[in-house]
Motif scaffolding. Structure first.
Motif, PDB file in Angstrom:
ATOM      1  N   PRO A 113       0.973  -1.211  -0.037  1.00 55.36           N
ATOM      2  CA  PRO A 113      -0.018   0.114   0.234  1.00 55.36           C
ATOM      3  C   PRO A 113       1.015   1.299   0.054  1.00 55.36           C
ATOM      4  O   PRO A 113       2.095   1.249   0.330  1.00 55.36           O
ATOM      5  CB  PRO A 113      -0.743  -0.158   1.213  1.00 55.36           C
ATOM      6  CG  PRO A 113       0.120  -0.965   2.303  1.00 55.36           C
ATOM      7  CD  PRO A 113       1.053  -1.945   1.416  1.00 55.36           C
ATOM      8  N   SER A 114       0.380   2.310  -0.468  1.00 57.46           N
ATOM      9  CA  SER A 114       0.692   3.688  -0.094  1.00 57.46           C
ATOM     10  C   SER A 114      -0.033   4.335   0.993  1.00 57.46           C
ATOM     11  O   SER A 114      -0.942   3.908   1.484  1.00 57.46           O
ATOM     12  CB  SER A 114       0.813   4.470  -1.319  1.00 57.46           C
ATOM     13  OG  SER A 114      -0.450   4.953  -1.569  1.00 57.46           O
ATOM     14  N   ALA A 115       0.505   5.488   1.315  1.00 52.43           N
ATOM     15  CA  ALA A 115      -0.399   6.305   2.474  1.00 52.43           C
ATOM     16  C   ALA A 115      -1.540   7.041   1.942  1.00 52.43           C
ATOM     17  O   ALA A 115      -2.186   7.637   2.613  1.00 52.43           O
ATOM     18  CB  ALA A 115       0.729   7.038   3.230  1.00 52.43           C
ATOM     19  N   ILE A 116      -1.794   7.074   0.559  1.00 55.49           N
ATOM     20  CA  ILE A 116      -2.722   7.846   0.097  1.00 55.49           C
ATOM     21  C   ILE A 116      -4.067   7.174   0.478  1.00 55.49           C
ATOM     22  O   ILE A 116      -4.135   6.009  -0.052  1.00 55.49           O
ATOM     23  CB  ILE A 116      -2.493   8.154  -1.520  1.00 55.49           C
ATOM     24  CG1 ILE A 116      -1.260   8.728  -1.815  1.00 55.49           C
ATOM     25  CG2 ILE A 116      -3.583   8.473  -2.302  1.00 55.49           C
ATOM     26  CD1 ILE A 116      -0.987   8.528  -3.242  1.00 55.49           C
ATOM     27  N   PRO A 117      -4.907   7.913   0.867  1.00 56.62           N
ATOM     28  CA  PRO A 117      -6.222   7.347   1.258  1.00 56.62           C
ATOM     29  C   PRO A 117      -7.200   7.031   0.004  1.00 56.62           C
ATOM     30  O   PRO A 117      -7.153   7.637  -1.014  1.00 56.62           O
ATOM     31  CB  PRO A 117      -6.976   8.019   2.213  1.00 56.62           C
ATOM     32  CG  PRO A 117      -6.263   9.566   1.770  1.00 56.62           C
ATOM     33  CD  PRO A 117      -4.954   9.419   1.105  1.00 56.62           C
ATOM     34  N   MET A 118      -8.055   6.012   0.085  1.00 62.75           N
ATOM     35  CA  MET A 118      -9.015   5.768  -0.954  1.00 62.75           C
ATOM     36  C   MET A 118     -10.184   6.687  -0.515  1.00 62.75           C
ATOM     37  O   MET A 118     -10.364   7.248   0.505  1.00 62.75           O
ATOM     38  CB  MET A 118      -9.931   4.387  -0.574  1.00 62.75           C
ATOM     39  CG  MET A 118      -8.884   3.304  -1.135  1.00 62.75           C
ATOM     40  SD  MET A 118      -9.716   1.611  -1.306  1.00 62.75           S
ATOM     41  CE  MET A 118     -10.812   1.974  -2.555  1.00 62.75           C
ATOM     42  N   ASN A 119     -10.967   7.192  -1.861  1.00 66.69           N
ATOM     43  CA  ASN A 119     -12.150   8.054  -1.407  1.00 66.69           C
ATOM     44  C   ASN A 119     -13.124   7.186  -0.660  1.00 66.69           C
ATOM     45  O   ASN A 119     -13.514   6.332  -0.784  1.00 66.69           O
ATOM     46  CB  ASN A 119     -12.722   8.707  -2.796  1.00 66.69           C
ATOM     47  CG  ASN A 119     -11.508   9.254  -3.470  1.00 66.69           C
ATOM     48  OD1 ASN A 119     -10.979  10.221  -2.849  1.00 66.69           O
ATOM     49  ND2 ASN A 119     -11.591   9.382  -4.796  1.00 66.69           N
TER      50      ASN A 119
END
Length: 361
Positions: free
Chosen positions: A164-170
């Motif tokens: 994973p990356s730290a970018i969240p899902m919408n």
């Protein structure tokens, strides 16, 4: 040492959760939002829980507005629950989905009760009757590429090939993914910064993976999560359980980024549990090289244990095994295809093809 690491990751996760909650708390100025007086104008409204509304303000009273959303109809919204409100225009760029299947994008110049005038990059000014518009979406003008083509956002930014990356899902968005037609995976955004993933290689095993991620600056995201998996049937008379608690830092944006991650891992083989003193290490990155293609690479350093017996008894050594995946991602609005090579030096074959398909829902 392992107790210190566990406490660190747990504290890091709690800190991020608390940061999210405090960031969502309505400020003292939330009731001083500037409400557009022109009720014929389109407005963009974002609530504290991340809901994005598009429509018109048709009424206002103390601490509350009446808002007619394009999709949800008439709503009553308390100002203390609104984090952002602005009249459409002022350089805002929109994508218009037409009822006949067409697609337009441009800046709103003016609006009336029945039509919108926009300025496009390719064909200049246009007047669109509202009855022809199926949906309108606020987008980044930078995503309009050469010849006026729209570059769809990368909905797979929350993950690379495996890590994973730290970018969240919408919020309230998700995707289904299959890898090499054997591994099936679902991910869904439960809240603005929190998502849950679950996957299986039936009938062999399954896993669950919650993740929290939050944007802390224009070029940085922080995240934390956990993963747990286990076999459903015995493999060579052995049952396996695996798990990790990890933290992430991502630098960049959804199209071009670099992620560093580390985690505290454990495994259980036939009820013999091992907590690894060496941390899991992840280094991953992505580079969008065109409207449709993105280069993706990741390196995973996973701790392993090797035990042997000496005169004094059982001795266990801990070491790293390196796995790398490099390849390309083909992107569309609701579809992505990953094609790469998985490099595993410890195996006799050294490398394996990697193919994955993800469908947004």
């Amino acid at each position: 040492m392992k107790k210190i690491l566990a406490a660190f990751y747990f504290s890091f996760f709690i800190y991020l959760f608390a940061f999210s909650q405090s960031a969502r708390t309505p400020s003292e100025d939330s009731t001083k939002l500037k409400i557009p007086a022109d009720t014929s104008s389109y407005c963009i409204v974002e609530t504290n829980d991340g809901l994005l509304l598009k429509g018109r303000i048709i009424g206002q009273k103390q601490g509350e507005i009446s808002f007619r959303d394009n999709n949800l109809g008439l709503l009553s919204l308390e100002l203390k629950n609104i984090s952002f409100i602005e009249q459409a225009g002022n350089g805002m760029y929109f994508l218009f989905y037409m009822k006949d299947g067409g697609l337009l994008h441009g800046k709103i110049i003016s609006q009336t009760a029945t039509e919108i005038e926009i300025e496009t990059k390719s064909t200049g000014k246009k007047i669109i009757p509202l009855e022809r518009i199926k949906e309108m979406r606020l987008i980044d003008e930078k995503d309009i590429r050469r010849k006026g083509k729209y570059r769809y956002p990368n909905f797979n930014a929350p993950r690379y090939f495996l890590t994973p990356s730290a970018i969240p899902m919408n919020k309230e968005e998700g995707y289904y993914q299959t890898m090499d037609f054997l591994y099936n995976n679902f991910n869904y955004g439960i809240a603005k910064s929190f998502s849950i993933g679950s996957g299986a290689i039936l009938p062999l095993g399954f896993y669950v993976m919650p993740k929290y991620g939050r944007k802390v600056s224009d070029v940085m995201y922080l995240g934390a999560g956990a993963v747990y998996g286990q076999t459903l049937v015995k493999f060579r008379q052995t049952n396996f359980k695996l798990g990790a608690l990890y933290g992430l830092a991502t630098f960049g944006n959804a199209n071009n980024n670099l992620t560093f991650g580390t985690g505290y891992t454990f495994s259980d083989v036939n009820n013999e549990t091992t907590f690894y003193p060496k941390p899991l290490i992840m280094v991953s990155g992505a580079l969008r090289i065109s409207r449709r293609f993105q280069f993706v690479g990741e390196n995973i350093f996973l701790p392993f244990k090797n035990c042997h017996y000496v005169a004094e008894g059982k001795v266990c050594d801990y070491f790293y095994q390196h796995t790398a995946i490099y390849g390309f991602r083909f992107l569309k609005e609701k579809l992505s295809i990953d094609l790469g090579i998985l490099h595993y030096p410890q195996d006799i074959f050294k490398a394996f093809p990697y193919l994955a398909l993800a469908i947004k829902f």
